[in-house]
Design an enzyme around this catalytic site. Structure first.
Site, mmCIF file in Angstrom:
data_model
loop_
_atom_site.group_PDB
_atom_site.id
_atom_site.type_symbol
_atom_site.label_atom_id
_atom_site.label_comp_id
_atom_site.label_asym_id
_atom_site.label_seq_id
_atom_site.Cartn_x
_atom_site.Cartn_y
_atom_site.Cartn_z
ATOM 1 N N GLY A 70 0.882 -1.080 -0.060
ATOM 2 C CA GLY A 70 0.033 0.271 -0.038
ATOM 3 C C GLY A 70 0.639 1.329 -0.183
ATOM 4 O O GLY A 70 0.507 2.344 -0.681
ATOM 5 N N THR A 71 1.926 1.113 0.842
ATOM 6 C CA THR A 71 2.726 2.403 0.958
ATOM 7 C C THR A 71 3.459 2.994 -0.415
ATOM 8 O O THR A 71 3.300 3.889 -1.042
ATOM 9 C CB THR A 71 4.029 2.303 1.942
ATOM 10 O OG1 THR A 71 3.364 1.989 2.908
ATOM 11 C CG2 THR A 71 4.813 3.448 1.784
ATOM 12 N N ASN A 148 -7.729 4.019 8.786
ATOM 13 C CA ASN A 148 -7.307 2.884 9.326
ATOM 14 C C ASN A 148 -7.728 2.938 10.915
ATOM 15 O O ASN A 148 -7.374 1.922 11.315
ATOM 16 C CB ASN A 148 -5.819 2.764 8.874
ATOM 17 C CG ASN A 148 -5.087 4.145 9.147
ATOM 18 O OD1 ASN A 148 -5.424 5.155 8.344
ATOM 19 N ND2 ASN A 148 -4.186 4.243 9.818
ATOM 20 N N SER A 196 -3.483 -3.192 -0.869
ATOM 21 C CA SER A 196 -2.321 -4.164 -0.101
ATOM 22 C C SER A 196 -2.946 -5.373 0.080
ATOM 23 O O SER A 196 -3.828 -5.449 0.936
ATOM 24 C CB SER A 196 -1.889 -3.143 1.024
ATOM 25 O OG SER A 196 -0.963 -3.747 1.647
ATOM 26 N N ALA A 197 -2.152 -6.466 -0.103
ATOM 27 C CA ALA A 197 -2.896 -7.677 0.089
ATOM 28 C C ALA A 197 -3.065 -8.444 1.509
ATOM 29 O O ALA A 197 -3.648 -9.276 1.990
ATOM 30 C CB ALA A 197 -1.987 -8.706 -0.658
ATOM 31 N N THR A 234 11.834 -7.704 -11.091
ATOM 32 C CA THR A 234 11.283 -8.930 -11.267
ATOM 33 C C THR A 234 10.198 -9.188 -10.301
ATOM 34 O O THR A 234 9.932 -8.757 -9.227
ATOM 35 C CB THR A 234 12.240 -10.239 -11.158
ATOM 36 O OG1 THR A 234 13.503 -9.744 -11.973
ATOM 37 C CG2 THR A 234 11.803 -11.447 -11.149
ATOM 38 N N CYS A 321 1.922 1.890 12.518
ATOM 39 C CA CYS A 321 3.168 2.550 12.084
ATOM 40 C C CYS A 321 3.449 3.598 13.247
ATOM 41 O O CYS A 321 4.613 3.930 13.486
ATOM 42 C CB CYS A 321 3.084 3.254 10.698
ATOM 43 S SG CYS A 321 2.079 2.449 9.609
HETATM 44 C C1 LIG Z 1 -4.914 3.176 4.881
HETATM 45 C C2 LIG Z 1 -3.694 2.660 4.790
HETATM 46 N N1 LIG Z 1 -2.746 3.113 3.619
HETATM 47 C C3 LIG Z 1 -1.573 2.513 3.307
HETATM 48 C C4 LIG Z 1 -1.216 1.623 4.221
HETATM 49 C C5 LIG Z 1 0.301 1.205 4.033
HETATM 50 O O1 LIG Z 1 0.139 -0.307 3.374
HETATM 51 P P1 LIG Z 1 1.340 -1.363 3.486
HETATM 52 O O2 LIG Z 1 1.433 -1.836 4.710
HETATM 53 O O3 LIG Z 1 0.920 -2.467 2.558
HETATM 54 O O4 LIG Z 1 2.869 -0.768 3.000
HETATM 55 C C6 LIG Z 1 -1.791 1.170 5.333
HETATM 56 C C7 LIG Z 1 -1.200 0.309 6.269
HETATM 57 O O5 LIG Z 1 -1.550 0.061 7.500
HETATM 58 C C8 LIG Z 1 -3.236 1.872 5.750
HETATM 59 O O6 LIG Z 1 -3.850 1.275 6.824
#
Ligand SMILES: Cc1ncc(COP(=O)(O)O)c(C=O)c1O
Length: 390
Positions: A70-71, A148, A196-197, A234, A321
């Site tokens: 996701g990031t 989140n 994000s999986a 890859t 985080c």
């Molecule tokens: C709303 C949101 N965006 C982005 C992310 C980041 O995703 P990833 O952990 O796959 O990098 C998160 C992860 O907690 C999230 O909750």
């Protein structure tokens, strides 16, 4: 291992997902870009996964790009639009994930203008505020699908409509929402969507960015010509296969899982909201099915987390985080909570495997822990003695 109630931080990898991935470590380990049978087998699996992920959000599979999570998807969407435009203005909200906020801050340092919209007491952006913030040089609107920390679902459809009317690109960070609520990119007028999986029982370190066909997004990682020459490296075949399998299962079981989680969340919140000075944070009606964010007066959420951890119950105080930092949540402060209320918050996020028995145990242990912590709290004792609970 105890009771896991931190699904917004991450989920376990589904057994069927893990089994689907296994052959791509052992047997079909070829590089999907290779021109031989080993490579073709891997490429076929990646194509299947692209279709499975596309189906989860009602997209065309040719518009799905695999990333490392996701990031990365958030970074690419926002920087990719900004770089392609060269200059301009971005609209986002004050409650986005750090992956969006820090990217926007970086772009500010590179000369872009960013408007951070406020939210209401339930954590929702007002679509009228989006409309009012639009300028002649606005290049992108980036508003998350669901938050989140609180699970609040944003008025994405309305915002998408406004973006479309003004011919401005619309990105939504759907990392928490995807796999849990129905999402269709066309109905939402979304141009870019981050997924994000590991938030829907897939593996960690793999994600996707949906990019509506025809949009010019600058290249994110330079190197070979992977992912239509947009994102080099890859391909992580096992991870991608896992994401595809997880997407298919999430779509198949979405209604069943949501009903199960909602019923358990109701059981839990009905009980915990009986406690003195407790309050629900977030939208009571528009919330992700497994999410519950509650504040308890006079106590620190961190202390409650530690008490419950000692009982084998895993919850959190905010996003994974930022937990560990003693700062109150910026999301809750943006919703108008006082510092004390924000500090007293915990995030409890349920998953499909949680049971009624587990929730009853959590109710019992949480009630006892909150009571004990409130007894130690001079603030709480003062208010109780005056009969003036907040
Ligand atoms: C709303 C949101 N965006 C982005 C992310 C980041 O995703 P990833 O952990 O796959 O990098 C998160 C992860 O907690 C999230 O909750």
């Amino acid at each position: 291992m105890g009771i896991y109630l931190d699904h917004a931080a991450t989920t376990y990898t589904d057994k069927a997902v893990f089994e689907a991935m296994r052959p791509y470590f052992e047997e079909f380990f070829g590089n999907p870009s290779s021109q031989h049978g080993f490579g073709r087998a891997a490429e076929k699996a990646v194509m299947k996964a692209r279709g499975q992920v596309a189906a989860l959000i009602g997209a065309d599979s040719s518009d799905i790009y695999f990333t490392a999570g996701g990031t990365e998807s958030d970074n690419w969407a926002i920087k990719g639009v900004a770089e392609a435009a060269g200059s301009g203005h971005i609209i986002t909200s004050a409650v986005e994930h750090h992956a969006v906020l820090e990217t926007c801050k970086y772009l500010e340092s590179r000369g872009f203008d960013v408007t951070y919209l406020p939210v209401d007491g339930k954590g929702r952006v007002n679509p009228d505020d989006v409309r009012k913030a639009i300028r002649g040089d606005t290049i992108l609107i980036s508003i998350m699908t669901a938050n989140n920390e609180t699970g609040t679902i944003m008025p994405v459809r309305e915002i998408g409509k406004i973006a479309r009317e003004h011919d401005i690109l619309f990105h939504t960070d759907a990392v928490q929402a995807a796999g849990h609520i129905p999402l269709r990119v066309d109905e939402l007028d979304v141009d870019l969507m981050s997924l994000s999986a590991h938030k829907f029982y897939g593996p960690k370190g793999v994600g996707a960015l949906y990019v509506r066909g025809g949009i010019t997004l600058s290249k994110f990682i330079h190197g070979g010509g992977h992912e239509k020459d947009k994102r080099a490296g890859t391909l992580n075949t096992p991870g991608i296969v896992g994401m595809g399998a997880a997407a298919e299962i999430a779509l198949r079981d979405m209604d069943k899982n949501a009903a199960h989680e909602q019923a358990l969340v109701k059981r839990l919140s009905d009980a915990l909201l009986q406690l003195p000075e407790s309050r629900l944070n977030g939208d009571p009606d528009n919330r992700l099915p497994g999410h519950l964010n509650i504040s308890f007066g006079g106590i620190e959420g961190e202390a409650l987390l530690t008490y419950l951890d000692m009982e084998g119950i895993a919850i959190s105080t905010g996003s994974a985080c930022s937990s560990g930092s003693s700062k109150p949540s910026y999301v809750l402060l943006a919703m108008g909570l006082s510092i004390e209320e924000a500090r007293g918050a915990v995030r409890i996020t349920l998953g499909r495997e949680n049971t009624e028995e587990q929730i009853d145990e959590v109710i019992e242990k949480t009630t006892a822990s909150v009571k004990r912590l409130q007894e130690f709290s001079p603030l709480f004792a003062q208010r109780r003695d005056k009969g003036s609970y907040v």
